[in-house]
Scaffold this motif. Structure first.
Motif, PDB file in Angstrom:
ATOM      1  N   ASP A 178       4.188 -16.917  -5.828  1.00  0.00           N
ATOM      2  CA  ASP A 178       4.287 -15.364  -5.517  1.00  0.00           C
ATOM      3  C   ASP A 178       4.877 -15.165  -4.226  1.00  0.00           C
ATOM      4  OD1 ASP A 178       3.288 -14.612  -7.808  1.00  0.00           O
ATOM      5  OD2 ASP A 178       1.298 -14.453  -7.102  1.00  0.00           O
ATOM      6  N   TYR A 179       4.453 -16.118  -3.180  1.00  0.00           N
ATOM      7  CA  TYR A 179       4.994 -15.798  -1.914  1.00  0.00           C
ATOM      8  C   TYR A 179       6.702 -16.283  -1.698  1.00  0.00           C
ATOM      9  CZ  TYR A 179       6.162 -17.347   3.057  1.00  0.00           C
ATOM     10  OH  TYR A 179       6.618 -17.197   4.227  1.00  0.00           O
ATOM     11  N   ALA A 180       7.126 -17.089  -2.265  1.00  0.00           N
ATOM     12  CA  ALA A 180       8.539 -17.508  -2.415  1.00  0.00           C
ATOM     13  C   ALA A 180       9.484 -16.434  -2.949  1.00  0.00           C
ATOM     14  CB  ALA A 180       8.607 -18.762  -3.301  1.00  0.00           C
ATOM     15  N   ARG A 181       8.568 -15.486  -3.720  1.00  0.00           N
ATOM     16  CA  ARG A 181       9.555 -14.255  -4.566  1.00  0.00           C
ATOM     17  C   ARG A 181       9.436 -13.125  -3.446  1.00  0.00           C
ATOM     18  NH1 ARG A 181       7.020 -16.406  -9.140  1.00  0.00           N
ATOM     19  NH2 ARG A 181       5.170 -15.302  -8.830  1.00  0.00           N
ATOM     20  N   GLY A 182       9.010 -13.288  -2.089  1.00  0.00           N
ATOM     21  CA  GLY A 182       9.420 -12.239  -1.119  1.00  0.00           C
ATOM     22  C   GLY A 182       8.620 -11.044  -1.477  1.00  0.00           C
ATOM     23  N   GLY A 183       7.362 -11.108  -2.260  1.00  0.00           N
ATOM     24  CA  GLY A 183       6.684  -9.890  -2.259  1.00  0.00           C
ATOM     25  C   GLY A 183       7.368  -9.195  -3.624  1.00  0.00           C
ATOM     26  N   ALA A 184       8.108  -9.628  -4.495  1.00  0.00           N
ATOM     27  CA  ALA A 184       8.762  -8.971  -5.606  1.00  0.00           C
ATOM     28  C   ALA A 184       7.631  -8.666  -6.477  1.00  0.00           C
ATOM     29  CB  ALA A 184       9.858  -9.728  -6.265  1.00  0.00           C
ATOM     30  N   GLY A 185       7.372  -7.292  -7.020  1.00  0.00           N
ATOM     31  CA  GLY A 185       6.384  -6.927  -7.837  1.00  0.00           C
ATOM     32  C   GLY A 185       5.044  -6.549  -7.139  1.00  0.00           C
ATOM     33  N   LEU A 186       4.979  -6.487  -5.922  1.00  0.00           N
ATOM     34  CA  LEU A 186       3.766  -6.087  -5.121  1.00  0.00           C
ATOM     35  C   LEU A 186       4.097  -4.748  -4.968  1.00  0.00           C
ATOM     36  CD1 LEU A 186       2.812  -8.933  -2.607  1.00  0.00           C
ATOM     37  CD2 LEU A 186       1.464  -7.966  -4.505  1.00  0.00           C
ATOM     38  N   ARG A 187       2.910  -3.999  -4.771  1.00  0.00           N
ATOM     39  CA  ARG A 187       2.961  -2.495  -4.107  1.00  0.00           C
ATOM     40  C   ARG A 187       1.989  -2.642  -2.982  1.00  0.00           C
ATOM     41  NH1 ARG A 187       0.409   2.698  -4.483  1.00  0.00           N
ATOM     42  NH2 ARG A 187       2.132   4.215  -4.543  1.00  0.00           N
ATOM     43  N   ILE A 188       2.700  -2.325  -1.753  1.00  0.00           N
ATOM     44  CA  ILE A 188       1.844  -2.545  -0.463  1.00  0.00           C
ATOM     45  C   ILE A 188       1.671  -1.005  -0.155  1.00  0.00           C
ATOM     46  CG2 ILE A 188       1.769  -3.310   1.932  1.00  0.00           C
ATOM     47  CD1 ILE A 188       3.376  -5.864   0.591  1.00  0.00           C
ATOM     48  N   ARG A 189       0.588  -0.667   0.203  1.00  0.00           N
ATOM     49  CA  ARG A 189       0.287   0.570   0.770  1.00  0.00           C
ATOM     50  C   ARG A 189       0.326   0.613   2.379  1.00  0.00           C
ATOM     51  NH1 ARG A 189      -3.376   0.007  -3.624  1.00  0.00           N
ATOM     52  NH2 ARG A 189      -3.128   1.880  -5.244  1.00  0.00           N
ATOM     53  N   THR A 190       0.551   1.599   2.976  1.00  0.00           N
ATOM     54  CA  THR A 190       0.557   1.540   4.660  1.00  0.00           C
ATOM     55  C   THR A 190      -0.011   2.697   5.033  1.00  0.00           C
ATOM     56  OG1 THR A 190       2.737   2.809   4.910  1.00  0.00           O
ATOM     57  CG2 THR A 190       2.814   0.381   4.349  1.00  0.00           C
ATOM     58  N   GLY A 191      -0.523   2.609   6.237  1.00  0.00           N
ATOM     59  CA  GLY A 191      -1.237   3.605   6.836  1.00  0.00           C
ATOM     60  C   GLY A 191      -1.397   3.395   8.361  1.00  0.00           C
ATOM     61  N   TRP A 192      -1.296   4.268   9.226  1.00  0.00           N
ATOM     62  CA  TRP A 192      -1.859   4.264  10.667  1.00  0.00           C
ATOM     63  C   TRP A 192      -3.142   4.649  11.069  1.00  0.00           C
ATOM     64  CZ3 TRP A 192       1.136   1.762  14.002  1.00  0.00           C
ATOM     65  CH2 TRP A 192       2.420   1.501  13.806  1.00  0.00           C
ATOM     66  N   PHE A 193      -3.813   3.825  11.937  1.00  0.00           N
ATOM     67  CA  PHE A 193      -5.221   4.063  12.376  1.00  0.00           C
ATOM     68  C   PHE A 193      -5.471   4.034  13.900  1.00  0.00           C
ATOM     69  CE2 PHE A 193      -4.828   2.641   7.989  1.00  0.00           C
ATOM     70  CZ  PHE A 193      -6.190   3.429   7.192  1.00  0.00           C
ATOM     71  N   GLU A 194      -6.393   4.623  14.493  1.00  0.00           N
ATOM     72  CA  GLU A 194      -6.500   4.316  15.733  1.00  0.00           C
ATOM     73  C   GLU A 194      -7.605   3.318  16.039  1.00  0.00           C
ATOM     74  OE1 GLU A 194      -8.011   7.973  17.810  1.00  0.00           O
ATOM     75  OE2 GLU A 194      -6.075   9.046  17.291  1.00  0.00           O
ATOM     76  N   SER A 195      -7.257   2.500  16.994  1.00  0.00           N
ATOM     77  CA  SER A 195      -8.221   1.254  17.329  1.00  0.00           C
ATOM     78  C   SER A 195      -8.609   1.269  18.879  1.00  0.00           C
ATOM     79  CB  SER A 195      -7.525   0.083  16.722  1.00  0.00           C
ATOM     80  OG  SER A 195      -6.754  -0.701  17.929  1.00  0.00           O
ATOM     81  N   PRO A 196      -9.414   0.376  19.139  1.00  0.00           N
ATOM     82  CA  PRO A 196      -9.837   0.295  20.719  1.00  0.00           C
ATOM     83  C   PRO A 196      -8.581  -0.072  21.427  1.00  0.00           C
ATOM     84  CG  PRO A 196     -11.569  -0.861  19.428  1.00  0.00           C
ATOM     85  CD  PRO A 196     -10.519  -0.536  18.324  1.00  0.00           C
ATOM     86  N   PHE A 197      -7.383  -0.846  20.613  1.00  0.00           N
ATOM     87  CA  PHE A 197      -6.207  -1.223  21.405  1.00  0.00           C
ATOM     88  C   PHE A 197      -4.940  -0.616  20.767  1.00  0.00           C
ATOM     89  CE2 PHE A 197      -9.487  -4.652  20.717  1.00  0.00           C
ATOM     90  CZ  PHE A 197      -9.880  -4.922  21.938  1.00  0.00           C
ATOM     91  N   GLY A 198      -5.414   0.629  20.793  1.00  0.00           N
ATOM     92  CA  GLY A 198      -4.027   1.510  20.340  1.00  0.00           C
ATOM     93  C   GLY A 198      -3.732   1.647  19.035  1.00  0.00           C
ATOM     94  N   ASP A 199      -2.594   2.216  18.656  1.00  0.00           N
ATOM     95  CA  ASP A 199      -2.187   2.425  17.480  1.00  0.00           C
ATOM     96  C   ASP A 199      -2.136   0.927  16.560  1.00  0.00           C
ATOM     97  OD1 ASP A 199      -1.722   5.098  17.809  1.00  0.00           O
ATOM     98  OD2 ASP A 199       0.336   5.135  18.074  1.00  0.00           O
ATOM     99  N   LEU A 200      -2.764   1.265  15.254  1.00  0.00           N
ATOM    100  CA  LEU A 200      -3.104   0.106  14.429  1.00  0.00           C
ATOM    101  C   LEU A 200      -2.222   0.556  13.156  1.00  0.00           C
ATOM    102  CD1 LEU A 200      -4.587  -2.685  13.749  1.00  0.00           C
ATOM    103  CD2 LEU A 200      -6.336  -1.394  12.781  1.00  0.00           C
ATOM    104  N   LEU A 201      -1.249  -0.557  12.789  1.00  0.00           N
ATOM    105  CA  LEU A 201      -0.685  -0.315  11.331  1.00  0.00           C
ATOM    106  C   LEU A 201      -1.304  -1.249  10.381  1.00  0.00           C
ATOM    107  CD1 LEU A 201       1.293   0.686   9.425  1.00  0.00           C
ATOM    108  CD2 LEU A 201       3.031  -1.101  10.159  1.00  0.00           C
ATOM    109  N   ALA A 202      -1.895  -0.775   9.393  1.00  0.00           N
ATOM    110  CA  ALA A 202      -2.434  -1.588   8.194  1.00  0.00           C
ATOM    111  C   ALA A 202      -1.478  -1.481   6.940  1.00  0.00           C
ATOM    112  CB  ALA A 202      -3.743  -0.796   7.889  1.00  0.00           C
ATOM    113  N   MET A 203      -1.463  -2.455   6.272  1.00  0.00           N
ATOM    114  CA  MET A 203      -0.786  -2.705   5.088  1.00  0.00           C
ATOM    115  C   MET A 203      -1.773  -3.328   4.146  1.00  0.00           C
ATOM    116  SD  MET A 203       3.261  -3.580   5.936  1.00  0.00           S
ATOM    117  CE  MET A 203       3.874  -2.127   6.844  1.00  0.00           C
ATOM    118  N   GLY A 204      -1.828  -2.977   2.733  1.00  0.00           N
ATOM    119  CA  GLY A 204      -2.721  -3.678   1.884  1.00  0.00           C
ATOM    120  C   GLY A 204      -2.224  -3.565   0.224  1.00  0.00           C
ATOM    121  N   THR A 205      -2.531  -4.480  -0.318  1.00  0.00           N
ATOM    122  CA  THR A 205      -2.347  -4.575  -1.909  1.00  0.00           C
ATOM    123  C   THR A 205      -3.632  -4.110  -2.495  1.00  0.00           C
ATOM    124  OG1 THR A 205      -3.167  -6.831  -2.174  1.00  0.00           O
ATOM    125  CG2 THR A 205      -0.754  -6.637  -1.604  1.00  0.00           C
ATOM    126  N   ASP A 206      -3.621  -4.352  -3.739  1.00  0.00           N
ATOM    127  CA  ASP A 206      -4.935  -3.818  -4.596  1.00  0.00           C
ATOM    128  C   ASP A 206      -6.064  -4.767  -4.020  1.00  0.00           C
ATOM    129  OD1 ASP A 206      -3.680  -1.703  -5.600  1.00  0.00           O
ATOM    130  OD2 ASP A 206      -3.324  -2.759  -7.468  1.00  0.00           O
TER     131      ASP A 206
END
Length: 288
Positions: free
Chosen positions: A117-145
């Motif tokens: 799956d890794y070798a396919r470069g994420g093909a077929g994956l749906r990755i959600r994204t979102g920005w959050f606040e953290s103790p170290f500034g802006d935090l970008l999160a990405m996640g699959t199911d």
């Protein structure tokens, strides 16, 4: 705020706001540029705050005084960490040391993507994204199911570069803004409560390195050579360093805890001021 671009952690009482980290970040830059220790008054004057206000803001964020925190940011402190809180990884589990680490702290679960799956470069994956606040500034999160697959800290390089950096790791994936779906996992990651799930997307060697990093307890450090030995490749120190730098899940996979044998900080993908801040912040809480 637009839920598609910015998420709010549920544990805000335990976190600093963006303003506090901006103040701390500027203070760290001033401390780094100084030829020697600075007084509270000198740092406060450079930032443009009264000494009393700066002391309150700093102590609320770090949990210690600016003077004490300044000591945590030095090369000498990194060397002391290696001497006094150096986890060799090979013995950490046997001694029970890893019992205080995040991997064994009830809330963290992870699974790895298959090499194919890794070798396919994420093909077929749906990755959600979102920005959050953290103790170290802006935090970008990405996640699959299955869990968080990316956490990026934007304080030094900015939001646009952070998002481009994480997206290019899985070039064939489909990305969709959805901070709300990620919020429970991100909140668990920031507060160390609830359940934080991770989906490790990397090559087999990289995942071995990241798994080793997960065994470094809070408030402790290790070396690149120790990681190489722990994964059965003692001569692959340079390759380990590359894999550490490619860690896509900063903070939860604590690559900031990897130092050189000399005690030097080494590199950090999201900026050296962030690495120093992370280590100092963890030291303050561990010693408290």
């Amino acid at each position: 705020m637009n839920d598609q671009t910015t998420g709010q952690s549920l544990g805000q009482a335990e976190l600093t706001d963006r303003y506090h980290y901006q103040v701390i970040g500027r203070a760290i830059e001033i401390i780094d540029a100084a030829p020697g220790p600075l007084t509270l008054e000198e740092i406060a004057a450079d930032i443009g705050l009264s000494p009393a206000h700066f002391q309150r803001v700093f102590s609320r964020w770090a949990g210690v005084s600016p003077k004490r925190y300044q000591q945590y940011l030095t090369l000498d402190h990194a060397r002391k960490l290696l001497q006094s809180r150096h986890s060799t990884l090979e013995t950490a589990h046997l001694t029970g040391l890893s019992g205080v680490g995040r991997l064994h702290d009830l809330f963290l679960r992870w699974e790895a993507m298959s090499p194919g799956d890794y070798a396919r470069g994420g093909a077929g994956l749906r990755i959600r994204t979102g920005w959050f606040e953290s103790p170290f500034g802006d935090l970008l999160a990405m996640g699959t199911d299955r869990g968080i697959c990316g956490l990026g800290l934007a304080a030094q390089i900015g939001r646009e570069a952070t998002e481009a950096d994480l997206r290019q790791r899985w070039p064939k994936a489909e990305f969709a803004p959805d901070a709300r779906a990620l919020a429970p996992w991100v909140d668990a990651a920031l507060t160390q409560s609830g359940e934080a799930r991770m989906h490790l997307i990397g090559g087999p060697f990289q995942i071995k390195v990241w798994e080793a990093l997960l065994n470094v307890p809070d408030g402790h450090v290790t070396t690149y050579s120790d990681i190489a030995a722990a994964i059965g490749h003692p001569s692959a120190v340079r390759a380990v360093g590359t894999a550490v730098g490619r860690n896509p899940i900063s903070w939860l996979i604590p690559c900031h805890r990897a130092l050189r044998k000399s005690g030097a900080m080494g590199g950090y993908h999201w900026g050296m001021p962030v690495k120093r801040a992370l280590l100092a912040w963890e030291s303050a809480r561990w010693e408290a």
